[in-house]
Design a protein around this motif. Structure first.
Motif, PDB file in Angstrom:
ATOM      1  N   VAL A 130       0.854  -1.190   0.000  1.00 45.86           N
ATOM      2  CA  VAL A 130       0.000   0.000   0.000  1.00 45.86           C
ATOM      3  C   VAL A 130       0.886   1.234   0.000  1.00 45.86           C
ATOM      4  CG1 VAL A 130      -1.849   1.249   1.183  1.00 45.86           C
ATOM      5  CG2 VAL A 130      -1.750  -1.244   1.334  1.00 45.86           C
ATOM      6  N   ALA A 131       0.586   2.161  -0.906  1.00 45.93           N
ATOM      7  CA  ALA A 131       1.299   3.441  -0.926  1.00 45.93           C
ATOM      8  C   ALA A 131       0.273   4.565  -0.843  1.00 45.93           C
ATOM      9  CB  ALA A 131       2.130   3.588  -2.197  1.00 45.93           C
ATOM     10  N   MET A 132       0.522   5.509   0.020  1.00 50.43           N
ATOM     11  CA  MET A 132      -0.336   6.692   0.130  1.00 50.43           C
ATOM     12  C   MET A 132       0.539   7.925  -0.072  1.00 50.43           C
ATOM     13  SD  MET A 132      -2.810   5.775   3.307  1.00 50.43           S
ATOM     14  CE  MET A 132      -3.642   4.194   3.415  1.00 50.43           C
ATOM     15  N   TRP A 133       0.066   8.821  -0.925  1.00 53.25           N
ATOM     16  CA  TRP A 133       0.852  10.009  -1.264  1.00 53.25           C
ATOM     17  C   TRP A 133       0.923  10.935  -0.050  1.00 53.25           C
ATOM     18  CZ3 TRP A 133      -0.934  15.020  -3.797  1.00 53.25           C
ATOM     19  CH2 TRP A 133       0.167  15.803  -4.167  1.00 53.25           C
ATOM     20  N   ASN A 134       2.127  11.362   0.284  1.00 54.04           N
ATOM     21  CA  ASN A 134       2.285  12.229   1.455  1.00 54.04           C
ATOM     22  C   ASN A 134       1.663  13.605   1.252  1.00 54.04           C
ATOM     23  OD1 ASN A 134       3.637  10.200   2.733  1.00 54.04           O
ATOM     24  ND2 ASN A 134       5.688  11.021   2.348  1.00 54.04           N
ATOM     25  N   GLY A 135       1.577  14.047   0.007  1.00 55.90           N
ATOM     26  CA  GLY A 135       0.999  15.366  -0.266  1.00 55.90           C
ATOM     27  C   GLY A 135      -0.482  15.429   0.031  1.00 55.90           C
ATOM     28  N   ASP A 136      -1.167  14.311  -0.124  1.00 56.87           N
ATOM     29  CA  ASP A 136      -2.602  14.236   0.163  1.00 56.87           C
ATOM     30  C   ASP A 136      -2.905  12.755   0.336  1.00 56.87           C
ATOM     31  OD1 ASP A 136      -5.337  14.232   0.266  1.00 56.87           O
ATOM     32  OD2 ASP A 136      -5.623  15.596  -1.415  1.00 56.87           O
ATOM     33  N   VAL A 137      -3.063  12.336   1.569  1.00 57.16           N
ATOM     34  CA  VAL A 137      -3.128  10.893   1.852  1.00 57.16           C
ATOM     35  C   VAL A 137      -4.399  10.246   1.314  1.00 57.16           C
ATOM     36  CG1 VAL A 137      -1.678  11.110   3.889  1.00 57.16           C
ATOM     37  CG2 VAL A 137      -4.167  11.222   4.135  1.00 57.16           C
ATOM     38  N   ARG A 138      -5.290  11.044   0.699  1.00 57.82           N
ATOM     39  CA  ARG A 138      -6.468  10.433   0.064  1.00 57.82           C
ATOM     40  C   ARG A 138      -6.060   9.594  -1.140  1.00 57.82           C
ATOM     41  NH1 ARG A 138     -10.236  14.912  -1.756  1.00 57.82           N
ATOM     42  NH2 ARG A 138      -8.291  15.994  -2.163  1.00 57.82           N
ATOM     43  N   TYR A 139      -4.907   9.910  -1.744  1.00 63.32           N
ATOM     44  CA  TYR A 139      -4.469   9.188  -2.936  1.00 63.32           C
ATOM     45  C   TYR A 139      -3.734   7.913  -2.522  1.00 63.32           C
ATOM     46  CZ  TYR A 139      -5.793  13.293  -5.561  1.00 63.32           C
ATOM     47  OH  TYR A 139      -6.516  14.308  -6.118  1.00 63.32           O
ATOM     48  N   THR A 140      -4.272   6.791  -2.982  1.00 65.27           N
ATOM     49  CA  THR A 140      -3.788   5.492  -2.543  1.00 65.27           C
ATOM     50  C   THR A 140      -3.543   4.592  -3.749  1.00 65.27           C
ATOM     51  OG1 THR A 140      -5.321   5.767  -0.701  1.00 65.27           O
ATOM     52  CG2 THR A 140      -4.283   3.623  -0.915  1.00 65.27           C
ATOM     53  N   ALA A 141      -2.558   3.717  -3.635  1.00 62.66           N
ATOM     54  CA  ALA A 141      -2.320   2.713  -4.678  1.00 62.66           C
ATOM     55  C   ALA A 141      -1.962   1.391  -4.017  1.00 62.66           C
ATOM     56  CB  ALA A 141      -1.201   3.170  -5.611  1.00 62.66           C
ATOM     57  N   LEU A 142      -2.303   0.305  -4.702  1.00 61.91           N
ATOM     58  CA  LEU A 142      -2.032  -1.036  -4.184  1.00 61.91           C
ATOM     59  C   LEU A 142      -1.162  -1.816  -5.164  1.00 61.91           C
ATOM     60  CD1 LEU A 142      -5.481  -2.293  -2.813  1.00 61.91           C
ATOM     61  CD2 LEU A 142      -3.559  -1.399  -1.517  1.00 61.91           C
ATOM     62  N   ALA A 143      -0.367  -2.737  -4.641  1.00 67.06           N
ATOM     63  CA  ALA A 143       0.408  -3.673  -5.465  1.00 67.06           C
ATOM     64  C   ALA A 143       0.433  -5.012  -4.738  1.00 67.06           C
ATOM     65  CB  ALA A 143       1.819  -3.158  -5.695  1.00 67.06           C
ATOM     66  N   GLN A 144       0.938  -6.004  -5.455  1.00 63.23           N
ATOM     67  CA  GLN A 144       0.970  -7.360  -4.908  1.00 63.23           C
ATOM     68  C   GLN A 144       2.419  -7.827  -4.858  1.00 63.23           C
ATOM     69  OE1 GLN A 144      -2.093  -9.205  -4.420  1.00 63.23           O
ATOM     70  NE2 GLN A 144      -0.878 -10.741  -3.353  1.00 63.23           N
ATOM     71  N   ALA A 145       2.820  -8.386  -3.741  1.00 65.69           N
ATOM     72  CA  ALA A 145       4.178  -8.942  -3.630  1.00 65.69           C
ATOM     73  C   ALA A 145       4.096 -10.363  -3.094  1.00 65.69           C
ATOM     74  CB  ALA A 145       5.033  -8.079  -2.707  1.00 65.69           C
ATOM     75  N   THR A 146       4.840 -11.244  -3.727  1.00 59.78           N
ATOM     76  CA  THR A 146       4.917 -12.629  -3.260  1.00 59.78           C
ATOM     77  C   THR A 146       6.322 -12.876  -2.731  1.00 59.78           C
ATOM     78  OG1 THR A 146       3.313 -13.310  -4.924  1.00 59.78           O
ATOM     79  CG2 THR A 146       4.645 -15.041  -3.907  1.00 59.78           C
ATOM     80  N   VAL A 147       6.397 -13.286  -1.504  1.00 62.56           N
ATOM     81  CA  VAL A 147       7.691 -13.631  -0.909  1.00 62.56           C
ATOM     82  C   VAL A 147       7.890 -15.130  -1.101  1.00 62.56           C
ATOM     83  CG1 VAL A 147       9.045 -13.696   1.205  1.00 62.56           C
ATOM     84  CG2 VAL A 147       7.560 -11.737   0.742  1.00 62.56           C
ATOM     85  N   LEU A 148       8.912 -15.460  -1.894  1.00 57.84           N
ATOM     86  CA  LEU A 148       9.165 -16.857  -2.256  1.00 57.84           C
ATOM     87  C   LEU A 148      10.037 -17.542  -1.209  1.00 57.84           C
ATOM     88  CD1 LEU A 148      10.011 -16.176  -6.012  1.00 57.84           C
ATOM     89  CD2 LEU A 148       7.844 -17.028  -5.093  1.00 57.84           C
ATOM     90  N   PRO A 149       9.859 -18.840  -1.044  1.00 62.08           N
ATOM     91  CA  PRO A 149      10.732 -19.573  -0.111  1.00 62.08           C
ATOM     92  C   PRO A 149      12.151 -19.603  -0.650  1.00 62.08           C
ATOM     93  CG  PRO A 149       9.283 -21.082  -1.293  1.00 62.08           C
ATOM     94  CD  PRO A 149       8.833 -19.703  -1.654  1.00 62.08           C
ATOM     95  N   PRO A 150      13.117 -19.831   0.209  1.00 61.38           N
ATOM     96  CA  PRO A 150      14.507 -19.845  -0.248  1.00 61.38           C
ATOM     97  C   PRO A 150      14.736 -21.018  -1.206  1.00 61.38           C
ATOM     98  CG  PRO A 150      14.347 -20.597   2.017  1.00 61.38           C
ATOM     99  CD  PRO A 150      12.994 -20.086   1.652  1.00 61.38           C
ATOM    100  N   PRO A 151      15.630 -20.847  -2.216  1.00 63.54           N
ATOM    101  CA  PRO A 151      15.919 -21.938  -3.145  1.00 63.54           C
ATOM    102  C   PRO A 151      16.622 -23.071  -2.405  1.00 63.54           C
ATOM    103  CG  PRO A 151      17.410 -20.115  -3.488  1.00 63.54           C
ATOM    104  CD  PRO A 151      16.397 -19.652  -2.503  1.00 63.54           C
ATOM    105  N   PRO A 152      16.484 -24.339  -2.872  1.00 62.76           N
ATOM    106  CA  PRO A 152      17.175 -25.459  -2.218  1.00 62.76           C
ATOM    107  C   PRO A 152      18.681 -25.277  -2.346  1.00 62.76           C
ATOM    108  CG  PRO A 152      16.192 -26.149  -4.294  1.00 62.76           C
ATOM    109  CD  PRO A 152      15.694 -24.771  -4.033  1.00 62.76           C
ATOM    110  N   PRO A 153      19.433 -25.751  -1.368  1.00 66.11           N
ATOM    111  CA  PRO A 153      20.894 -25.561  -1.409  1.00 66.11           C
ATOM    112  C   PRO A 153      21.500 -26.277  -2.614  1.00 66.11           C
ATOM    113  CG  PRO A 153      20.250 -27.070   0.350  1.00 66.11           C
ATOM    114  CD  PRO A 153      18.982 -26.481  -0.169  1.00 66.11           C
ATOM    115  N   ALA A 154      22.533 -25.671  -3.201  1.00 61.45           N
ATOM    116  CA  ALA A 154      23.193 -26.249  -4.368  1.00 61.45           C
ATOM    117  C   ALA A 154      23.963 -27.502  -3.963  1.00 61.45           C
ATOM    118  CB  ALA A 154      24.139 -25.228  -4.976  1.00 61.45           C
ATOM    119  N   VAL A 155      23.949 -28.527  -4.853  1.00 58.84           N
ATOM    120  CA  VAL A 155      24.671 -29.780  -4.594  1.00 58.84           C
ATOM    121  C   VAL A 155      26.105 -29.608  -5.095  1.00 58.84           C
ATOM    122  CG1 VAL A 155      24.788 -32.238  -5.091  1.00 58.84           C
ATOM    123  CG2 VAL A 155      22.563 -31.098  -4.819  1.00 58.84           C
TER     124      VAL A 155
END
Lengths: 173, 196
Positions: A95-120
């Motif tokens: 969520v981002a809200m503009w500091n100049g006027d907090v009525r203005y809002t935007a949304l985005a999506q983030a996926t936090v992925l699990p760590p990759p398996p250790p290299a062999v």
């Protein structure tokens, strides 16, 4: 009241009545435009646990935004929009809200992925270490995949920009 | 609103002191109170009605029925709540609008009671907002508060009626803009003016 006064009084009263109660009340649809002016880039992103990703608020009038991630267990933000994922994989909303006027809002999506398996580790393969030194430009790009058998060769062009090429060399050099 | 009421005694004291000192050019000092109505949809997204306005004015009368009335008005509108995103992404946006208007009315006396004119003001619009977003229903909420300000011109007709030598009723319409997107912020008001 004189005739002249009546001529101006009644139109003025009608104007006032129209302004006070004659027009339709505002709907939520119009208010929703506040959420269409500002956007976040990237709108959808993936990042591995513990890694950082820079989000940018596209604000028509410039200025900074206040950044948040929900749920808060997803990570943390700097004031400049740099997101650092936590160690909890999952899907999170930005969520981002503009500091100049907090009525203005935007949304985005983030996926936090699990760590990759250790290299062999295999002794018959030489892992690219990426530890090239002596770069004229200070920027050495190593595109090797961990665990892949590669040989690194170097060449310098006339502009003294060092390039590193990776590939399999059957002669063993 | 509490701040507005707290300043009233100070305004009254200042006004009586100024009146005692005497305005130059035979001017008369007064105060006004009004009910203010947001008259454009863009303003009604953030302001509900009625709003209350208080202020001070001076009146200078000239030959031929001309009058000049510099004035200061402070208006506070009712707060408003919006849910822009609807149920899909719960959001609650509380806003409260204030305006500070500094300007002057030019009035032409039609007779002993009625006067018609035009008012010009420089308005400082303020929108205090509290934005609560719950991206996932039932989950945590982000709450951010802040106040934004803009200076804009206001212009509109004024009609007054002298009820007694000291009391005057007034209706006015002001066309103005506010906000980063310069949205219409028209207002209509009904006021009583008291001459000290």
């Amino acid at each position: 009241m004189t005739h002249a006064a009546a001529r101006v009084l009644f139109p003025a009263a009608a104007l006032l009545l129209l302004a006070c109660g004659g027009a339709d009340r505002v709907t939520g649809d119009r208010a929703a435009t506040l959420n269409q002016v500002m956007t976040i880039s990237p709108a959808v992103a993936s990042v591995s646990v513990g890694q950082s990703l820079q989000f940018t608020a596209q604000i028509p009038w410039g200025g900074a935004a206040t950044w948040s991630v929900l749920p808060a267990t997803g990570g943390s933000f700097t004031s400049g929009g740099l997101f650092t994922a936590s160690t909890t994989p999952g899907s999170y909303r930005i969520v981002a809200m503009w500091n100049g006027d907090v009525r203005y809002t935007a949304l985005a999506q983030a996926t936090v992925l699990p760590p990759p398996p250790p290299a062999v580790s295999r002794p018959d393969l030489a892992a690219a270490s990426g530890s090239q030194q002596g770069s004229a430009s200070g920027q050495v790009q190593n595109a090797a995949v961990v665990g892949e058998a590669v040989v690194a060769t170097k060449s310098a062009d006339v502009n003294a920009t060092e390039q590193v090429r990776h590939g399999y060399d059957p002669s063993g050099h | 609103m509490a701040g507005l009421w707290r300043t009233l005694p100070l305004v009254y004291l200042a006004a009586t002191a100024l009146q005692a000192a005497g305005l130059p050019g035979g001017g008369q000092l007064g105060a006004q109170a009004a009910l203010v109505f947001p008259a454009s949809p863009d303003l009604r997204t953030t302001a509900d009605w009625p709003g209350l306005s208080l202020g001070l004015h001076g009146t200078w009368s000239f030959a031929g029925g001309h009058e000049l009335r510099p004035r200061l008005d402070v208006a506070l509108f009712q707060g408003r709540n919006q849910t822009p995103w609807g149920a899909a992404t719960p959001q609650s946006l509380d806003t409260r609008v204030r305006s500070l208007a500094l300007g002057a009315d030019y009035l032409h006396r039609l007779d002993d009671r009625w006067a018609l004119g035009v008012g010009v003001q420089e308005l400082r619009w303020s929108v205090a907002s509290t934005n609560r977003v719950t991206p996932t229903p039932g989950a945590a909420t982000v709450t951010v508060s802040g106040t934004a300000h803009w200076w804009r011109l206001g212009l509109g007709p004024v009609l007054t009626c002298r009820v007694t030598p000291r009391l005057e009723a007034e209706v006015r319409y002001a066309i103005s803009h506010y906000g980063q997107e310069n949205q219409l912020a028209n207002t209509a008001s009904c006021a009583l003016l008291w001459r000290f």
